[in-house]
Design a protein around this motif. Structure first.
Motif, PDB file in Angstrom:
ATOM      1  N   PRO A 104      47.182  58.740  41.223  1.00  0.00           N
ATOM      2  CA  PRO A 104      47.845  58.705  39.911  1.00  0.00           C
ATOM      3  C   PRO A 104      46.917  58.204  38.808  1.00  0.00           C
ATOM      4  O   PRO A 104      45.941  57.475  39.056  1.00  0.00           O
ATOM      5  CB  PRO A 104      49.019  57.745  40.139  1.00  0.00           C
ATOM      6  CG  PRO A 104      49.275  57.791  41.605  1.00  0.00           C
ATOM      7  CD  PRO A 104      47.938  58.000  42.246  1.00  0.00           C
ATOM      8  N   ASP A 105      47.255  58.588  37.601  1.00  0.00           N
ATOM      9  CA  ASP A 105      46.453  58.211  36.442  1.00  0.00           C
ATOM     10  C   ASP A 105      46.380  56.698  36.278  1.00  0.00           C
ATOM     11  O   ASP A 105      45.328  56.142  35.936  1.00  0.00           O
ATOM     12  CB  ASP A 105      47.050  58.854  35.190  1.00  0.00           C
ATOM     13  CG  ASP A 105      46.337  58.428  33.926  1.00  0.00           C
ATOM     14  OD1 ASP A 105      45.247  58.954  33.641  1.00  0.00           O
ATOM     15  OD2 ASP A 105      46.871  57.553  33.215  1.00  0.00           O
ATOM     16  N   TRP A 106      47.484  55.996  36.551  1.00  0.00           N
ATOM     17  CA  TRP A 106      47.497  54.551  36.332  1.00  0.00           C
ATOM     18  C   TRP A 106      46.556  53.825  37.287  1.00  0.00           C
ATOM     19  O   TRP A 106      46.018  52.770  36.947  1.00  0.00           O
ATOM     20  CB  TRP A 106      48.925  53.995  36.453  1.00  0.00           C
ATOM     21  CG  TRP A 106      49.543  54.101  37.818  1.00  0.00           C
ATOM     22  CD1 TRP A 106      50.279  55.123  38.310  1.00  0.00           C
ATOM     23  CD2 TRP A 106      49.473  53.122  38.864  1.00  0.00           C
ATOM     24  NE1 TRP A 106      50.683  54.877  39.601  1.00  0.00           N
ATOM     25  CE2 TRP A 106      50.206  53.635  39.950  1.00  0.00           C
ATOM     26  CE3 TRP A 106      48.867  51.870  38.982  1.00  0.00           C
ATOM     27  CZ2 TRP A 106      50.342  52.944  41.159  1.00  0.00           C
ATOM     28  CZ3 TRP A 106      49.003  51.183  40.176  1.00  0.00           C
ATOM     29  CH2 TRP A 106      49.735  51.712  41.241  1.00  0.00           C
ATOM     30  N   PHE A 113      39.927  48.717  34.751  1.00  0.00           N
ATOM     31  CA  PHE A 113      40.371  47.422  34.244  1.00  0.00           C
ATOM     32  C   PHE A 113      39.991  46.305  35.215  1.00  0.00           C
ATOM     33  O   PHE A 113      39.508  45.241  34.807  1.00  0.00           O
ATOM     34  CB  PHE A 113      41.888  47.479  34.037  1.00  0.00           C
ATOM     35  CG  PHE A 113      42.495  46.225  33.467  1.00  0.00           C
ATOM     36  CD1 PHE A 113      42.295  45.861  32.152  1.00  0.00           C
ATOM     37  CD2 PHE A 113      43.293  45.416  34.258  1.00  0.00           C
ATOM     38  CE1 PHE A 113      42.867  44.712  31.617  1.00  0.00           C
ATOM     39  CE2 PHE A 113      43.877  44.270  33.746  1.00  0.00           C
ATOM     40  CZ  PHE A 113      43.667  43.920  32.423  1.00  0.00           C
ATOM     41  N   GLY A 114      40.182  46.551  36.515  1.00  0.00           N
ATOM     42  CA  GLY A 114      39.888  45.527  37.524  1.00  0.00           C
ATOM     43  C   GLY A 114      38.421  45.155  37.594  1.00  0.00           C
ATOM     44  O   GLY A 114      38.077  43.995  37.852  1.00  0.00           O
ATOM     45  N   PHE A 115      37.537  46.134  37.346  1.00  0.00           N
ATOM     46  CA  PHE A 115      36.112  45.818  37.379  1.00  0.00           C
ATOM     47  C   PHE A 115      35.757  44.795  36.321  1.00  0.00           C
ATOM     48  O   PHE A 115      35.026  43.827  36.573  1.00  0.00           O
ATOM     49  CB  PHE A 115      35.282  47.084  37.189  1.00  0.00           C
ATOM     50  CG  PHE A 115      33.807  46.814  37.030  1.00  0.00           C
ATOM     51  CD1 PHE A 115      33.018  46.557  38.130  1.00  0.00           C
ATOM     52  CD2 PHE A 115      33.219  46.804  35.777  1.00  0.00           C
ATOM     53  CE1 PHE A 115      31.656  46.296  37.986  1.00  0.00           C
ATOM     54  CE2 PHE A 115      31.869  46.545  35.620  1.00  0.00           C
ATOM     55  CZ  PHE A 115      31.088  46.288  36.736  1.00  0.00           C
ATOM     56  N   TYR A 116      36.274  44.984  35.115  1.00  0.00           N
ATOM     57  CA  TYR A 116      35.924  44.077  34.030  1.00  0.00           C
ATOM     58  C   TYR A 116      36.657  42.748  34.119  1.00  0.00           C
ATOM     59  O   TYR A 116      36.129  41.719  33.695  1.00  0.00           O
ATOM     60  CB  TYR A 116      36.153  44.774  32.687  1.00  0.00           C
ATOM     61  CG  TYR A 116      35.116  45.830  32.505  1.00  0.00           C
ATOM     62  CD1 TYR A 116      33.825  45.501  32.131  1.00  0.00           C
ATOM     63  CD2 TYR A 116      35.395  47.159  32.811  1.00  0.00           C
ATOM     64  CE1 TYR A 116      32.844  46.451  32.025  1.00  0.00           C
ATOM     65  CE2 TYR A 116      34.415  48.126  32.714  1.00  0.00           C
ATOM     66  CZ  TYR A 116      33.137  47.760  32.322  1.00  0.00           C
ATOM     67  OH  TYR A 116      32.148  48.711  32.238  1.00  0.00           O
ATOM     68  N   ILE A 117      37.854  42.772  34.685  1.00  0.00           N
ATOM     69  CA  ILE A 117      38.524  41.510  34.965  1.00  0.00           C
ATOM     70  C   ILE A 117      37.687  40.679  35.920  1.00  0.00           C
ATOM     71  O   ILE A 117      37.441  39.480  35.706  1.00  0.00           O
ATOM     72  CB  ILE A 117      39.925  41.764  35.550  1.00  0.00           C
ATOM     73  CG1 ILE A 117      40.853  42.344  34.483  1.00  0.00           C
ATOM     74  CG2 ILE A 117      40.516  40.478  36.114  1.00  0.00           C
ATOM     75  CD1 ILE A 117      41.257  41.367  33.411  1.00  0.00           C
ATOM     76  N   ASN A 118      37.220  41.306  36.996  1.00  0.00           N
ATOM     77  CA  ASN A 118      36.395  40.588  37.977  1.00  0.00           C
ATOM     78  C   ASN A 118      35.075  40.125  37.372  1.00  0.00           C
ATOM     79  O   ASN A 118      34.643  38.986  37.583  1.00  0.00           O
ATOM     80  CB  ASN A 118      36.129  41.472  39.187  1.00  0.00           C
ATOM     81  CG  ASN A 118      35.069  40.902  40.122  1.00  0.00           C
ATOM     82  OD1 ASN A 118      33.951  41.397  40.173  1.00  0.00           O
ATOM     83  ND2 ASN A 118      35.411  39.853  40.831  1.00  0.00           N
ATOM     84  N   LEU A 119      34.433  41.002  36.591  1.00  0.00           N
ATOM     85  CA  LEU A 119      33.128  40.671  36.038  1.00  0.00           C
ATOM     86  C   LEU A 119      33.200  39.448  35.138  1.00  0.00           C
ATOM     87  O   LEU A 119      32.431  38.478  35.311  1.00  0.00           O
ATOM     88  CB  LEU A 119      32.592  41.879  35.252  1.00  0.00           C
ATOM     89  CG  LEU A 119      31.235  41.698  34.577  1.00  0.00           C
ATOM     90  CD1 LEU A 119      30.137  41.522  35.605  1.00  0.00           C
ATOM     91  CD2 LEU A 119      30.938  42.889  33.667  1.00  0.00           C
ATOM     92  N   TYR A 120      34.147  39.432  34.203  1.00  0.00           N
ATOM     93  CA  TYR A 120      34.148  38.360  33.208  1.00  0.00           C
ATOM     94  C   TYR A 120      34.913  37.124  33.656  1.00  0.00           C
ATOM     95  O   TYR A 120      34.595  36.018  33.209  1.00  0.00           O
ATOM     96  CB  TYR A 120      34.670  38.903  31.877  1.00  0.00           C
ATOM     97  CG  TYR A 120      33.675  39.867  31.268  1.00  0.00           C
ATOM     98  CD1 TYR A 120      32.449  39.413  30.788  1.00  0.00           C
ATOM     99  CD2 TYR A 120      33.926  41.234  31.225  1.00  0.00           C
ATOM    100  CE1 TYR A 120      31.514  40.281  30.267  1.00  0.00           C
ATOM    101  CE2 TYR A 120      32.989  42.108  30.701  1.00  0.00           C
ATOM    102  CZ  TYR A 120      31.783  41.632  30.226  1.00  0.00           C
ATOM    103  OH  TYR A 120      30.841  42.493  29.721  1.00  0.00           O
ATOM    104  N   THR A 121      35.884  37.264  34.550  1.00  0.00           N
ATOM    105  CA  THR A 121      36.453  36.041  35.125  1.00  0.00           C
ATOM    106  C   THR A 121      35.426  35.354  36.018  1.00  0.00           C
ATOM    107  O   THR A 121      35.350  34.117  36.042  1.00  0.00           O
ATOM    108  CB  THR A 121      37.733  36.340  35.921  1.00  0.00           C
ATOM    109  OG1 THR A 121      37.476  37.359  36.892  1.00  0.00           O
ATOM    110  CG2 THR A 121      38.864  36.750  35.015  1.00  0.00           C
ATOM    111  N   SER A 122      34.627  36.121  36.742  1.00  0.00           N
ATOM    112  CA  SER A 122      33.577  35.507  37.560  1.00  0.00           C
ATOM    113  C   SER A 122      32.590  34.733  36.704  1.00  0.00           C
ATOM    114  O   SER A 122      32.207  33.602  37.028  1.00  0.00           O
ATOM    115  CB  SER A 122      32.833  36.582  38.374  1.00  0.00           C
ATOM    116  OG  SER A 122      33.674  37.181  39.322  1.00  0.00           O
ATOM    117  N   LEU A 171      42.385  50.070  29.467  1.00  0.00           N
ATOM    118  CA  LEU A 171      43.575  50.722  30.000  1.00  0.00           C
ATOM    119  C   LEU A 171      43.995  51.932  29.169  1.00  0.00           C
ATOM    120  O   LEU A 171      44.937  52.634  29.528  1.00  0.00           O
ATOM    121  CB  LEU A 171      44.743  49.723  30.052  1.00  0.00           C
ATOM    122  CG  LEU A 171      44.611  48.565  31.045  1.00  0.00           C
ATOM    123  CD1 LEU A 171      45.730  47.557  30.833  1.00  0.00           C
ATOM    124  CD2 LEU A 171      44.631  49.080  32.477  1.00  0.00           C
ATOM    125  N   SER A 172      43.297  52.180  28.054  1.00  0.00           N
ATOM    126  CA  SER A 172      43.735  53.226  27.121  1.00  0.00           C
ATOM    127  C   SER A 172      43.401  54.621  27.617  1.00  0.00           C
ATOM    128  O   SER A 172      44.087  55.594  27.276  1.00  0.00           O
ATOM    129  CB  SER A 172      43.106  53.004  25.740  1.00  0.00           C
ATOM    130  OG  SER A 172      41.690  53.041  25.830  1.00  0.00           O
TER     131      SER A 172
END
Length: 355
Positions: A104-106, A113-122, A171-172
């Motif tokens: 699915p598209d989502w 989205f998850g890659f950048y969440i992981n990158l910058y939270t790390s 997410l856009s």
């Protein structure tokens, strides 16, 4: 700024428009990109998933040692890396299929989205861990009263919210069609590259440069403090057995602090710095009409450095083990508790069989 920058870029002039001459500079580098991502994610997925799940198990099994601020930060760091590892099978399926997105598209949007969440939270959690280490060494009394697990947890929640809200532009755009196939991790339209360049600099400053400068300041003062302490205590080494034991404890603390300094700095230099530098250069090459040879070389370099950035999910568990004695003690305690539970269950089974 995201993985959509890594496929079939179109060179644009300063007016961000695609001209016939710039179309001649379009290139299709899927073979190199798919091989690099496939091999990297095949290696990263099992190691990242097992090591971070194991780290979380160690942290949560030992309830009596979960009350430290550093442990709270490391739990959040392991949650970030573990959740990112769950997206790697989807990426592998996509690259094994030759760049065809059958999901699915989502899910495409969530993976980016998850890659950048992981990158910058790390990055931010490592920065927070470094600041806690500096406060503990430089101001131990203030550390005990100021740094509590509850306050640290609130700061970690703030990091999640800040990075999550800042990453919502990813997410856009979801699945795009190219060559008649649904694609993920690809540019949505040439006109969006200028906006992505602006987002890149926002992330570069807030998500990398400021944390990196904070770590450099903390660690330079930390090393200076440890060097001064070793000089002071080195001149007073004749105090008998009690002093010898205290000096051994101080030496161990210094060694763990130096290990933390070395590993966090190495993570930034190897995983985060190359990706941010090459990503920025690649965006400028696309948006400002650099030569085709330079753009292709930077595109390939961005693929390689993105794989290095993703590898931070397997480097962080090494940080837990080698820089913290508590984590090693937790691993031994967790292993002994699991062994005792297993022996207890085997004894119970034997008793049932005999009765």
């Amino acid at each position: 700024m995201n993985e959509r920058l890594l496929t079939t870029p179109v060179i644009m002039g300063n007016n961000s428009s695609v001209t016939p001459d710039s179309m001649a500079c379009s290139h299709d580098d899927d073979a190199f990109k798919y091989r690099a991502y496939t091999y990297s994610y095949l290696l990263l997925f099992p190691v990242a998933f097992l090591s971070n799940v194991g780290a979380l198990a160690v942290f949560f099994l030992q309830r009596n040692r979960r009350r430290s601020a550093s442990c709270v930060v490391m739990v959040n760091l392991a949650l970030s890396d573990g959740s990112f590892s769950l997206t790697l099978p989807l990426r592998l399926a996509y690259y094994f299929r030759g760049g065809v997105w059958d999901f699915p598209d989502w899910l495409c949007r969530v993976c980016v989205f998850g890659f950048y969440i992981n990158l910058y939270t790390s990055i931010l959690f490592l920065t927070l861990l470094s600041m806690l280490r500096w406060i503990a060494v430089a101001q131990p009394l203030r550390h005990r009263s100021l740094v509590t697990p509850t306050r640290t947890l609130l700061v970690c929640v703030g990091v999640w919210l800040f990075v999550g809200v800042s990453s919502t532009p990813f997410l856009s755009n979801g699945v795009n069609n190219r060559a008649g196939f649904p694609r993920c991790f690809e540019p949505s339209s040439p006109s969006s590259w200028g906006r992505v360049l602006i987002l890149n600099y926002v992330a570069l400053v807030l998500g990398f440069l400021l944390p990196f400068l904070t770590i450099i300041v903390c660690y330079s003062r930390l090393v200076r403090r440890l060097t001064a302490d070793s000089t002071i205590h080195g001149g007073c080494s004749g105090g008998g057995q009690a002093l010898s034991g205290a000096s051994i404890a101080r030496r161990r603390n210094r060694r763990r602090s130096v290990q933390l300094v070395s590993m966090v700095t190495a993570t930034f230099l190897l995983c985060f710095l190359p990706y941010h530098v090459i990503r920025s250069l690649h965006l400028h090459a696309v948006c400002n009409g650099w030569s085709c040879a330079a753009t292709v070389a930077l595109q390939r370099a961005t693929v390689v450095t993105l794989c290095l950035a993703a590898s931070n999910s397997v480097v962080n568990p090494l940080l837990y083990y080698y820089s913290t004695r508590t984590f090693r003690d937790n691993m031994r305690d967790a292993r002994s508790s699991l062994m005792s539970n297993r022996r207890g269950s085997m004894v119970a089974m034997k008793r049932r069989n005999t009765t």
